[in-house]
Design a protein around this motif. Structure first.
Motif, PDB file in Angstrom:
ATOM      1  N   ASN A   1       0.339  -1.519  -0.309  1.00 46.37           N
ATOM      2  CA  ASN A   1       0.553  -0.098   0.230  1.00 46.37           C
ATOM      3  C   ASN A   1       0.502   1.254   0.033  1.00 46.37           C
ATOM      4  O   ASN A   1       1.940   1.092   1.332  1.00 46.37           O
ATOM      5  N   VAL A   2       0.590   2.173  -1.078  1.00 51.79           N
ATOM      6  CA  VAL A   2       1.522   3.388  -1.081  1.00 51.79           C
ATOM      7  C   VAL A   2       0.305   4.519  -1.734  1.00 51.79           C
ATOM      8  O   VAL A   2      -0.992   4.197  -1.856  1.00 51.79           O
ATOM      9  N   PRO A   3       0.761   5.391  -1.682  1.00 54.39           N
ATOM     10  CA  PRO A   3      -0.486   6.407  -1.856  1.00 54.39           C
ATOM     11  C   PRO A   3      -0.742   6.645  -2.386  1.00 54.39           C
ATOM     12  O   PRO A   3      -1.527   7.562  -3.587  1.00 54.39           O
ATOM     13  N   TYR A   4      -0.656   5.947  -3.781  1.00 55.89           N
ATOM     14  CA  TYR A   4      -1.318   5.649  -5.468  1.00 55.89           C
ATOM     15  C   TYR A   4      -0.832   4.358  -5.648  1.00 55.89           C
ATOM     16  O   TYR A   4      -0.135   3.844  -5.665  1.00 55.89           O
ATOM     17  N   ASP A   5      -2.115   3.847  -6.937  1.00 59.07           N
ATOM     18  CA  ASP A   5      -2.597   2.244  -7.233  1.00 59.07           C
ATOM     19  C   ASP A   5      -1.683   2.814  -8.953  1.00 59.07           C
ATOM     20  O   ASP A   5      -2.364   3.580  -9.192  1.00 59.07           O
ATOM     21  N   ILE A   6      -1.943   1.575  -8.913  1.00 61.33           N
ATOM     22  CA  ILE A   6      -1.427   1.588 -10.707  1.00 61.33           C
ATOM     23  C   ILE A   6      -2.075   0.049 -11.263  1.00 61.33           C
ATOM     24  O   ILE A   6      -2.700  -1.037 -10.482  1.00 61.33           O
ATOM     25  N   GLN A   7      -3.136   0.253 -12.243  1.00 61.33           N
ATOM     26  CA  GLN A   7      -3.600  -0.811 -12.982  1.00 61.33           C
ATOM     27  C   GLN A   7      -3.980  -0.724 -14.870  1.00 61.33           C
ATOM     28  O   GLN A   7      -3.572   0.241 -15.227  1.00 61.33           O
ATOM     29  N   VAL A   8      -3.138  -1.867 -15.286  1.00 55.25           N
ATOM     30  CA  VAL A   8      -3.329  -2.217 -16.824  1.00 55.25           C
ATOM     31  C   VAL A   8      -4.598  -2.336 -17.168  1.00 55.25           C
ATOM     32  O   VAL A   8      -5.539  -3.184 -16.147  1.00 55.25           O
ATOM     33  N   HIS A   9      -5.532  -1.391 -17.974  1.00 57.54           N
ATOM     34  CA  HIS A   9      -6.803  -1.949 -19.093  1.00 57.54           C
ATOM     35  C   HIS A   9      -7.229  -1.506 -19.688  1.00 57.54           C
ATOM     36  O   HIS A   9      -6.187  -0.629 -20.834  1.00 57.54           O
ATOM     37  N   GLN A  10      -8.148  -1.773 -20.402  1.00 60.66           N
ATOM     38  CA  GLN A  10      -8.870  -1.311 -21.941  1.00 60.66           C
ATOM     39  C   GLN A  10      -8.509   0.305 -22.104  1.00 60.66           C
ATOM     40  O   GLN A  10      -9.122   0.831 -20.216  1.00 60.66           O
TER      41      GLN A  10
END
Length: 696
Positions: free
Chosen positions: A171-180
């Motif tokens: 857990n950190v202040p921003y998250d990432i995600q790969v999507h369309q």
């Protein structure tokens, strides 16, 4: 929520679940049908599929249908000590766990070649179960990670450190995600979204006028201090206060759960060269390089730009020592289940007992099964399907899905509030829906995942890193439309707007949702309503903003938008009156999409059931008409109890309404329900025809 399916909170590529975690179950529910089958005189005898022994005849169907169908169970059922809720859904979820355990135990007894999925599953589970070895190691498995954080002495190093933590699901202040890409669904894109809190919602940090939330926050502070103390932090009290203060600053600038529901506001395309305008001085080039995606993308999608800008200021103003303590705390917390007993028990003492109200921690072998399920779910799922999923269930589901799609098509054609122009677009989108039933056509490849026996923490790191890199490796490649967002053994279902797909895993295709031995009425009221619910997500207030190709595109006329908004505003008003916990009402705006899907799903399922009769009258079984069994089948699915602490979490964070209101709330808008049970003015569930909301 332990090992989670990591997706941002907005609608982008989000699994829009038909099933709320608000519902759960006891083991009694699934055995009812077997008992009823044994009583049948011959296989040709039609079963009602209704758990009639769980009803309460003292409650009129017209006053509280949910309790009329489930009241007897509600009076006597107990929530198991290791769970936060009980009911029909959790019953099926819990039934899956020993099945998976049997599969894993079978692999553990076999001779598995190194590098095979069988070896990895067996060793992953064995490493978690070897508590003696885990105790002997203490915190040694985390020392290299702590050292990495200790080496952080210049904020110019922050992007690289955040990349490492993102890759390891810390857990950190921003998250990432790969999507369309929501405006070009033929491409994968990297999304950045707000994160960084350990408590369920920003309200837990900010609402001083709520005694329950304030008390939880105070106990969270003590929990951080205790965990840091056990880890050898000599300034644990000071650092705990600093960590809570930092998380509170992040909470202040985060978007609310309602704001996160808007896919248009959450779509902010930013060229890499202009990222510095959003977060001045933050080295995104270093971050993307360490993430391993440099050269694969030329823009990002930022979910909440105002948050990211404000977050950058918070990080600049926060002392390095506080950031170090915050990162170490999140590392320690994320690995607590794989650490010695004192850490795992203290983590449960807060996140289980205090936060969710669960008295006892789940037995270790179940936690081990859930770890394997989270880490190698599709490999385990393939074995599950081979052993437990009847082939004919998939064929029967295909028939049900086709009937629901036909009913939806017919319904769109008869809408009196939608213009011909918008109807044409709606039917076009409906024609491109892609159903996925049971299990994927191709399975995930775990070849690059390295699992080492005797390294519980290292294996946790490995499965998290594998999951993150699998996602990041999609960038620059064609979109994989065969991919699933849930495993076959998951008791749930979802709609993905970017794929325009509805997905029904094998494990949900069981009673009370789907009972192949029962008359069709209960199946249309159960799994039929789930199918209808998922189809409806393509046309709820979020999904309706996507076209049939999965792109954000406005295909509505201005007048239709206004009429739709009027209907949905009425639903917000209806559901906002419901109060599952004294002093806490349902958030009608947060739950709007799911409430639309519940109401539309049961309506379309009913129409599909009528189509299935082919003009013939439904049989009367055990004194119940087909329509009565249909609605009872729907209501019994939502049977459930929940602990108060967990209910508050769900009210704050869950886009679904509580089970009793998913049942009664939808049915009070259904005119056929009024006819089936002779509802009249004066009955408690009665709404005048002018106040009943019918959308699809």
């Amino acid at each position: 929520m332990p090992l989670t399916f990591r997706r941002p909170q907005q609608v982008k590529a989000k699994v829009l679940s038909a099933i709320a975690l608000m519902i759960a179950g006891t083991a009694s529910t699934t055995h009812v049908y077997a008992a009823e089958t044994a009583k049948a005189a011959a296989p040709s005898v039609l079963l009602s599929g209704i758990d009639s022994q769980y009803g309460d005849k003292s409650v009129k169907a017209q006053d509280d249908f949910y309790r009329h169908v489930n009241g007897g169970w509600l009076k006597t059922a107990q929530i198991p000590a290791d769970r936060s809720s009980a009911g029909a859904f959790m019953d099926l979820r819990e039934a899956v766990v020993p099945r998976l355990h049997t599969i894993i135990e079978g692999l553990s007894k076999a001779k598995n070649a190194n590098g095979t999925d069988a070896q990895k599953i067996s060793d992953l589970y064995a490493s978690f179960m070897d508590t003696k070895h885990i105790e002997s190691l203490g915190l040694k498995p985390l020392q290299s990670d702590f050292a990495k954080i200790d080496a952080f002495n210049d904020k110019k190093q922050l992007p690289a450190l955040m990349a490492w933590m993102n890759l390891n699901s810390i857990n950190v202040p921003y998250d990432i995600q790969v999507h369309q890409d929501n405006k070009d669904s033929t491409k994968y894109v990297l999304d950045i979204s707000q994160s960084g809190l350990s408590l369920p919602d920003r309200d837990y940090y900010l609402k001083d006028d709520d005694a329950k939330l304030k008390d939880t926050r105070e106990k969270y502070l003590k929990h951080i201090e205790k965990m840091l103390t056990m880890a050898g932090d000599k300034d644990a009290g000071k650092n705990a206060s600093a960590i809570l203060a930092l998380e509170t600053e992040l909470a202040k600038i985060q978007w609310t759960k309602v704001e996160l529901r808007d896919p248009i506001k959450a779509y902010n395309k930013v060229e890499l060269s202009k990222l510095n305008e959003v977060t001045p001085g933050y080295d995104w080039d270093a971050y993307l390089s360490d993430l391993g995606v440099k050269g694969k993308i030329d823009y990002l999608i930022i979910g909440q730009p105002s948050y990211l800008t404000a977050m950058n200021k918070v990080l600049i103003a926060t002392p390095i020592d506080t950031l170090k303590a915050y990162f170490k705390w999140n590392l320690l917390s994320s690995a607590s289940g794989q650490l010695p007993k004192q850490f795992s028990e203290e983590s449960f003492a807060f996140f289980g007992k205090i936060l969710r109200g669960v008295p006892e921690q789940e037995i270790r072998w179940k936690r081990g099964v859930r770890l394997v399920d989270a880490g190698m779910g599709e490999s385990l799922g393939k074995m599950y399907v081979d052993k437990y999923f009847p082939a004919d269930s998939k064929a029967k589901m295909e028939t049900l899905v086709n009937n629901l799609l036909l009913a939806y098509k017919n319904s769109v054609g008869t809408l009196d509030w939608m213009s011909p122009e918008t109807k044409k677009e709606a039917l076009s989108k409906l024609s491109t829906f892609m159903p996925k039933i049971g299990y994927p056509n191709k399975w995930k490849d775990y070849t690059s995942l390295q699992i080492t026996k005797g390294d519980a923490v290292g294996n946790l790191r490995a499965i998290r890193s594998f999951a993150a890199k699998t996602e990041l490796n999609k960038l620059g490649k064609p979109v994989d439309r065969e991919e699933w967002g849930m495993t076959p053994q998951t008791v749930n279902a979802y709609y993905n707007p970017e794929m325009n797909e509805i997905v029904f895993p094998a494990a949900i295709l069981q009673a009370p949702f789907f009972n192949p031995k029962a008359d069709d009425a209960v199946n249309y009221g159960g799994i039929g309503a789930v199918i209808g619910h998922e189809i409806s997500h393509g046309f709820d207030d979020q999904g309706a903003q996507y076209d049939g190709l999965g792109n954000l595109r406005d295909w509505w006329t201005k007048e239709d938008h206004e009429k739709f908004a009027t209907k949905t505003a009425a639903l917000v008003k209806q559901y906002s009156k419901f109060s599952p916990v004294p002093g806490y009402n349902v958030n009608g705006e947060l739950t709007l999409g799911e409430n639309i899907a519940d109401n539309s799903g049961i309506s379309i399922a009913y129409k599909a059931y009528q189509l299935s009769l082919g003009g013939k009258p439904a049989p009367v079984i055990n004194g119940m008409t087909g329509d009565q069994r249909f609605f009872m089948g729907f209501a019994q699915v939502w049977r459930g109890k929940i602990r108060e602490q967990e209910a508050i979490i769900r009210i704050k964070t869950d886009p679904h309404s509580p089970g009793e209101f998913r049942a009664n709330g939808a049915l009070q808008n259904m005119t056929p329900f009024y006819k089936a049970f002779d509802l009249k003015e004066g009955d408690k569930m009665y709404l005048p025809a002018s106040e009943r909301v019918s959308i699809w």
